[in-house]
Enzyme design. Structure first.
Site, PDB file in Angstrom:
ATOM      1  N   ARG A 176       0.838  -1.201   0.000  1.00  9.25           N
ATOM      2  CA  ARG A 176       0.000   0.000   0.000  1.00  9.25           C
ATOM      3  C   ARG A 176       0.869   1.246   0.000  1.00  9.25           C
ATOM      4  O   ARG A 176       1.815   1.339   0.757  1.00  9.25           O
ATOM      5  CB  ARG A 176      -0.852   0.036   1.282  1.00  9.25           C
ATOM      6  CG  ARG A 176      -2.198  -0.515   1.114  1.00  9.25           C
ATOM      7  CD  ARG A 176      -3.137  -0.274   2.247  1.00  9.25           C
ATOM      8  NE  ARG A 176      -2.666   0.241   3.499  1.00  9.25           N
ATOM      9  CZ  ARG A 176      -3.468   0.575   4.497  1.00  9.25           C
ATOM     10  NH1 ARG A 176      -4.772   0.469   4.355  1.00  9.25           N
ATOM     11  NH2 ARG A 176      -3.006   1.008   5.637  1.00  9.25           N
ATOM     12  N   ASP A 191       0.661  -2.688  11.934  1.00  7.35           N
ATOM     13  CA  ASP A 191       1.101  -3.085  10.595  1.00  7.35           C
ATOM     14  C   ASP A 191       1.546  -4.549  10.627  1.00  7.35           C
ATOM     15  O   ASP A 191       2.580  -4.889  11.212  1.00  7.35           O
ATOM     16  CB  ASP A 191       2.253  -2.179  10.150  1.00  7.35           C
ATOM     17  CG  ASP A 191       2.616  -2.413   8.693  1.00  7.35           C
ATOM     18  OD1 ASP A 191       2.893  -3.588   8.333  1.00  7.35           O
ATOM     19  OD2 ASP A 191       2.617  -1.456   7.912  1.00  7.35           O
ATOM     20  N   ASP A 248       5.088  -5.415   9.212  1.00  7.03           N
ATOM     21  CA  ASP A 248       6.166  -4.947  10.094  1.00  7.03           C
ATOM     22  C   ASP A 248       6.247  -5.809  11.353  1.00  7.03           C
ATOM     23  O   ASP A 248       7.340  -6.103  11.847  1.00  7.03           O
ATOM     24  CB  ASP A 248       5.936  -3.494  10.511  1.00  7.03           C
ATOM     25  CG  ASP A 248       6.188  -2.510   9.369  1.00  7.03           C
ATOM     26  OD1 ASP A 248       6.459  -2.963   8.238  1.00  7.03           O
ATOM     27  OD2 ASP A 248       6.090  -1.290   9.606  1.00  7.03           O
TER      28      ASP A 248
HETATM   29  C1  PRP Z   1      -1.187  -4.759   4.317  1.00  6.48           C
HETATM   30  C2  PRP Z   1      -1.983  -6.037   4.412  1.00  6.48           C
HETATM   31  C3  PRP Z   1      -2.850  -5.988   3.189  1.00  6.48           C
HETATM   32  C4  PRP Z   1      -3.120  -4.514   3.046  1.00  6.48           C
HETATM   33  C5  PRP Z   1      -4.509  -4.228   3.554  1.00  6.48           C
HETATM   34  O1  PRP Z   1      -0.130  -4.893   3.463  1.00  6.48           O
HETATM   35  O2  PRP Z   1      -1.184  -7.188   4.498  1.00  6.48           O
HETATM   36  O3  PRP Z   1      -2.247  -6.512   2.028  1.00  6.48           O
HETATM   37  O4  PRP Z   1      -2.156  -3.826   3.848  1.00  6.48           O
HETATM   38  O5  PRP Z   1      -4.869  -2.898   3.335  1.00  6.48           O
HETATM   39  P1  PRP Z   1      -6.037  -2.478   2.338  1.00  6.48           P
HETATM   40  O6  PRP Z   1      -7.185  -3.398   2.595  1.00  6.48           O
HETATM   41  O7  PRP Z   1      -6.337  -1.067   2.736  1.00  6.48           O
HETATM   42  O8  PRP Z   1      -5.531  -2.568   0.943  1.00  6.48           O
HETATM   43  P2  PRP Z   1       0.906  -3.693   3.163  1.00  6.48           P
HETATM   44  O9  PRP Z   1       0.490  -2.985   1.920  1.00  6.48           O
HETATM   45  O10 PRP Z   1       1.087  -2.881   4.396  1.00  6.48           O
HETATM   46  O11 PRP Z   1       2.239  -4.447   2.784  1.00  6.48           O
HETATM   47  P3  PRP Z   1       3.181  -5.414   3.640  1.00  6.48           P
HETATM   48  O12 PRP Z   1       2.395  -6.674   3.895  1.00  6.48           O
HETATM   49  O13 PRP Z   1       4.337  -5.628   2.750  1.00  6.48           O
HETATM   50  O14 PRP Z   1       3.554  -4.730   4.935  1.00  6.48           O
HETATM   51  N1  URA Z   2      -2.367  -3.080   6.781  1.00  7.30           N
HETATM   52  C1  URA Z   2      -1.959  -3.481   8.010  1.00  7.30           C
HETATM   53  O1  URA Z   2      -0.956  -4.203   8.134  1.00  7.30           O
HETATM   54  N2  URA Z   2      -2.652  -3.083   9.081  1.00  7.30           N
HETATM   55  C2  URA Z   2      -3.749  -2.309   8.983  1.00  7.30           C
HETATM   56  O2  URA Z   2      -4.364  -1.984  10.014  1.00  7.30           O
HETATM   57  C3  URA Z   2      -4.172  -1.892   7.704  1.00  7.30           C
HETATM   58  C4  URA Z   2      -3.459  -2.295   6.614  1.00  7.30           C
END
Ligand code: PRP
Ligand code: URA
Length: 211
Positions: A102, A198, A201
């Site tokens: 995101r 997150d 993370d």
């Molecule tokens: C997180 C999570 C989803 C997304 C959800 O991933 O694992 O894929 O956010 O958010 P949304 O419903 O608003 O699209 P992120 O993009 O943070 O990537 P990461 O898993 O690499 O940390």
């Molecule tokens: N992605 C995450 O990892 N946490 C949230 O709360 C939303 C998006």
């Protein structure tokens, strides 16, 4: 849209460990793996099985096996934490990958990887991602799957925000949802409230991708 909320006490206690800000990376990975296995177990409840005779040391008994094991598709990164539990439940499942991150300002998913079988028609697909927030990432992933012919998709998410559930529902895409909880809100950064922070993370440490 069909939604299954797994409110089993063991699932809810793992969810609490995930929510707790004091849980470190290792504890978070372990609780996510346990809970991931429980959700996959529930998501598999209605998979078609075939019967066969199995010879026990005593006699012959009715045996059962999955007719067509599903393909597991994690949304990288956070979905990676659910692959091992999924494969521990369904060892002969195939695995495809979708990489999305995101954008922190627009909250839109930015794609960086797509490694999927060419043809998903007639297959059961389990799309796994711990977090369903705005729904943007899952909708993007769903469209990639549907473009390859998938019409039987189960999204398996640890925490779903109501906004993401609504987005899936309104999309008209062929998906059902298995989750541990539906949280009510998103904050101004589109994080789920109360959520768990997150997920990527907390599994693996801060990411550093140029979006
Ligand atoms: C997180 C999570 C989803 C997304 C959800 O991933 O694992 O894929 O956010 O958010 P949304 O419903 O608003 O699209 P992120 O993009 O943070 O990537 P990461 O898993 O690499 O940390
Ligand atoms: N992605 C995450 O990892 N946490 C949230 O709360 C939303 C998006």
């Amino acid at each position: 849209m069909e939604i299954t909320v797994v409110d089993h006490p063991l699932a809810q206690s793992r969810l609490t460990i995930l929510r707790d800000e004091r849980t470190n990376n290792a504890g978070f990975r372990a609780a996510l793996a346990d809970l991931g296995a429980m959700l996959i177990y529930e998501a598999s409840r209605d998979l078609p099985v075939e019967e066969f005779d199995v010879k026990t040391p005593i006699t012959v008994a009715d045996g059962h096996r999955l007719e067509d094991p599903p393909i597991i598709v994690p949304v990288i990164r956070a979905g990676l934490g659910m692959i091992d539990p999924a494969l521990s439940m369904i060892p002969d499942a195939q695995v495809g990958f979708i990489g999305l991150a995101r954008n922190e300002e627009t909250h839109e998913p930015v794609p960086y990887l797509e490694a999927l079988p060419e043809d998903l028609s007639g297959r059961n697909v389990f799309l796994v991602d711990p977090m369903l927030a705005t729904g943007g990432s899952l909708l993007h992933a769903l469209k990639l799957l549907v473009a390859r012919g998938a019409d039987n998709i189960t999204a398996v998410c640890i925490i779903s925000a109501q906004a993401g559930v609504d987005a899936l529902e309104n999309s008209g895409l062929p998906v059902r949802l298995v989750t541990t909880v539906v949280d009510p809100n998103l904050n101004e950064d589109a994080y789920i409230v109360p959520g768990l922070g997150d997920a990527g993370d907390r599994l693996y440490g801060p990411r550093n991708i140029d979006l």
